[in-house]
Design a protein around this motif. Structure first.
Motif, mmCIF file in Angstrom:
data_model
loop_
_atom_site.group_PDB
_atom_site.id
_atom_site.type_symbol
_atom_site.label_atom_id
_atom_site.label_comp_id
_atom_site.label_asym_id
_atom_site.label_seq_id
_atom_site.Cartn_x
_atom_site.Cartn_y
_atom_site.Cartn_z
ATOM 1 N N ASP A 103 0.825 -1.214 0.000
ATOM 2 C CA ASP A 103 0.000 0.000 0.000
ATOM 3 C C ASP A 103 0.861 1.267 0.000
ATOM 4 O O ASP A 103 0.531 2.249 -0.672
ATOM 5 N N GLU A 104 1.953 1.250 0.754
ATOM 6 C CA GLU A 104 2.855 2.409 0.776
ATOM 7 C C GLU A 104 3.447 2.666 -0.602
ATOM 8 O O GLU A 104 3.502 3.803 -1.066
ATOM 9 N N TYR A 105 3.924 1.584 -1.244
ATOM 10 C CA TYR A 105 4.488 1.742 -2.589
ATOM 11 C C TYR A 105 3.429 2.258 -3.557
ATOM 12 O O TYR A 105 3.690 3.125 -4.386
ATOM 13 N N GLU A 106 2.223 1.713 -3.430
ATOM 14 C CA GLU A 106 1.142 2.120 -4.320
ATOM 15 C C GLU A 106 0.782 3.595 -4.117
ATOM 16 O O GLU A 106 0.563 4.329 -5.082
ATOM 17 N N SER A 107 0.749 4.032 -2.876
ATOM 18 C CA SER A 107 0.414 5.427 -2.598
ATOM 19 C C SER A 107 1.493 6.389 -3.086
ATOM 20 O O SER A 107 1.230 7.558 -3.313
ATOM 21 N N GLU A 108 2.707 5.874 -3.243
ATOM 22 C CA GLU A 108 3.809 6.688 -3.757
ATOM 23 C C GLU A 108 3.949 6.555 -5.270
ATOM 24 O O GLU A 108 4.950 6.956 -5.848
ATOM 25 N N ASP A 109 2.944 5.931 -5.888
ATOM 26 C CA ASP A 109 2.929 5.746 -7.340
ATOM 27 C C ASP A 109 4.178 5.038 -7.853
ATOM 28 O O ASP A 109 4.854 5.504 -8.784
ATOM 29 N N ALA A 110 4.486 3.900 -7.246
ATOM 30 C CA ALA A 110 5.640 3.097 -7.677
ATOM 31 C C ALA A 110 5.441 2.655 -9.113
ATOM 32 O O ALA A 110 4.309 2.536 -9.601
ATOM 33 N N ASP A 111 6.544 2.403 -9.781
ATOM 34 C CA ASP A 111 6.456 1.998 -11.185
ATOM 35 C C ASP A 111 5.779 0.629 -11.303
ATOM 36 O O ASP A 111 5.694 -0.135 -10.349
ATOM 37 N N GLU A 112 5.295 0.345 -12.491
ATOM 38 C CA GLU A 112 4.508 -0.865 -12.736
ATOM 39 C C GLU A 112 5.298 -2.146 -12.453
ATOM 40 O O GLU A 112 4.765 -3.097 -11.892
ATOM 41 N N GLU A 113 6.569 -2.156 -12.818
ATOM 42 C CA GLU A 113 7.390 -3.352 -12.594
ATOM 43 C C GLU A 113 7.522 -3.654 -11.096
ATOM 44 O O GLU A 113 7.394 -4.803 -10.677
ATOM 45 N N THR A 114 7.760 -2.629 -10.306
ATOM 46 C CA THR A 114 7.862 -2.805 -8.855
ATOM 47 C C THR A 114 6.552 -3.331 -8.296
ATOM 48 O O THR A 114 6.538 -4.267 -7.491
ATOM 49 N N MET A 115 5.442 -2.758 -8.724
ATOM 50 C CA MET A 115 4.136 -3.197 -8.231
ATOM 51 C C MET A 115 3.844 -4.632 -8.659
ATOM 52 O O MET A 115 3.273 -5.403 -7.877
ATOM 53 N N ASP A 116 4.255 -5.008 -9.861
ATOM 54 C CA ASP A 116 4.062 -6.384 -10.318
ATOM 55 C C ASP A 116 4.824 -7.364 -9.432
ATOM 56 O O ASP A 116 4.303 -8.408 -9.042
ATOM 57 N N VAL A 117 6.067 -7.021 -9.109
ATOM 58 C CA VAL A 117 6.882 -7.896 -8.259
ATOM 59 C C VAL A 117 6.279 -7.988 -6.863
ATOM 60 O O VAL A 117 6.147 -9.085 -6.299
ATOM 61 N N LEU A 118 5.890 -6.856 -6.299
ATOM 62 C CA LEU A 118 5.290 -6.859 -4.962
ATOM 63 C C LEU A 118 4.001 -7.669 -4.939
ATOM 64 O O LEU A 118 3.750 -8.437 -4.004
ATOM 65 N N THR A 119 3.201 -7.533 -5.978
ATOM 66 C CA THR A 119 1.954 -8.295 -6.070
ATOM 67 C C THR A 119 2.238 -9.789 -6.197
ATOM 68 O O THR A 119 1.556 -10.610 -5.578
ATOM 69 N N ASP A 120 3.247 -10.147 -6.978
ATOM 70 C CA ASP A 120 3.626 -11.556 -7.111
ATOM 71 C C ASP A 120 4.076 -12.142 -5.778
ATOM 72 O O ASP A 120 3.730 -13.278 -5.438
ATOM 73 N N VAL A 121 4.836 -11.379 -5.021
ATOM 74 C CA VAL A 121 5.302 -11.841 -3.711
ATOM 75 C C VAL A 121 4.118 -12.022 -2.771
ATOM 76 O O VAL A 121 4.022 -13.045 -2.067
ATOM 77 N N LEU A 122 3.207 -11.080 -2.771
ATOM 78 C CA LEU A 122 2.021 -11.195 -1.925
ATOM 79 C C LEU A 122 1.191 -12.413 -2.323
ATOM 80 O O LEU A 122 0.714 -13.164 -1.462
ATOM 81 N N ASP A 123 1.041 -12.641 -3.617
ATOM 82 C CA ASP A 123 0.320 -13.824 -4.095
ATOM 83 C C ASP A 123 0.999 -15.107 -3.624
ATOM 84 O O ASP A 123 0.326 -16.069 -3.229
ATOM 85 N N ALA A 124 2.330 -15.125 -3.652
ATOM 86 C CA ALA A 124 3.073 -16.307 -3.209
ATOM 87 C C ALA A 124 2.865 -16.551 -1.716
ATOM 88 O O ALA A 124 2.703 -17.703 -1.285
ATOM 89 N N LEU A 125 2.858 -15.490 -0.920
ATOM 90 C CA LEU A 125 2.592 -15.634 0.511
ATOM 91 C C LEU A 125 1.194 -16.192 0.752
ATOM 92 O O LEU A 125 1.000 -17.083 1.595
ATOM 93 N N GLU A 126 0.225 -15.677 -0.003
ATOM 94 C CA GLU A 126 -1.143 -16.168 0.136
ATOM 95 C C GLU A 126 -1.262 -17.621 -0.306
ATOM 96 O O GLU A 126 -1.970 -18.412 0.328
ATOM 97 N N ASP A 127 -0.562 -17.986 -1.379
ATOM 98 C CA ASP A 127 -0.574 -19.383 -1.836
ATOM 99 C C ASP A 127 0.043 -20.304 -0.795
ATOM 100 O O ASP A 127 -0.469 -21.405 -0.545
ATOM 101 N N ALA A 128 1.157 -19.875 -0.186
ATOM 102 C CA ALA A 128 1.802 -20.677 0.859
ATOM 103 C C ALA A 128 0.855 -20.852 2.040
ATOM 104 O O ALA A 128 0.693 -21.966 2.563
ATOM 105 N N PHE A 129 0.203 -19.769 2.443
ATOM 106 C CA PHE A 129 -0.749 -19.832 3.552
ATOM 107 C C PHE A 129 -1.881 -20.804 3.229
ATOM 108 O O PHE A 129 -2.213 -21.684 4.036
ATOM 109 N N ASP A 130 -2.463 -20.663 2.040
ATOM 110 C CA ASP A 130 -3.578 -21.520 1.648
ATOM 111 C C ASP A 130 -3.159 -22.983 1.548
ATOM 112 O O ASP A 130 -3.916 -23.877 1.948
#
Length: 71
Positions: free
Chosen positions: A36-63
């Motif tokens: 959310d912090e990166y998003e509010s600072e208008d991070a570039d698309e590549e950074t947001m893609d990587v952060l989203t992928d990492v979050l998805d991986a954490l959620e997949d591991a949890f599930d």
């Protein structure tokens, strides 16, 4: 968030997985705040893609672990 992950060496494997689930849940919440912090600072698309992928991986591991615990 705790600084150290301490999983009881005397717990059975199901209890250890439960502990890991708790840590992953905490980690996911912390990571969402960072994304959310990166998003509010208008991070570039590549950074947001990587952060989203990492979050998805954490959620997949949890599930995945949750599926095992609930068997």
């Amino acid at each position: 968030m705790s600084e150290l992950i301490n999983i009881s060496p005397f717990a059975d494997k199901e209890d250890k997985l439960e502990e890991i689930l708790e840590y992953l849940e905490e980690l996911k919440h912390e990571f969402v705040e960072i994304v959310d912090e990166y998003e509010s600072e208008d991070a570039d698309e590549e950074t947001m893609d990587v952060l989203t992928d990492v979050l998805d991986a954490l959620e997949d591991a949890f599930d995945g672990i949750l599926d095992i615990v609930n068997q």
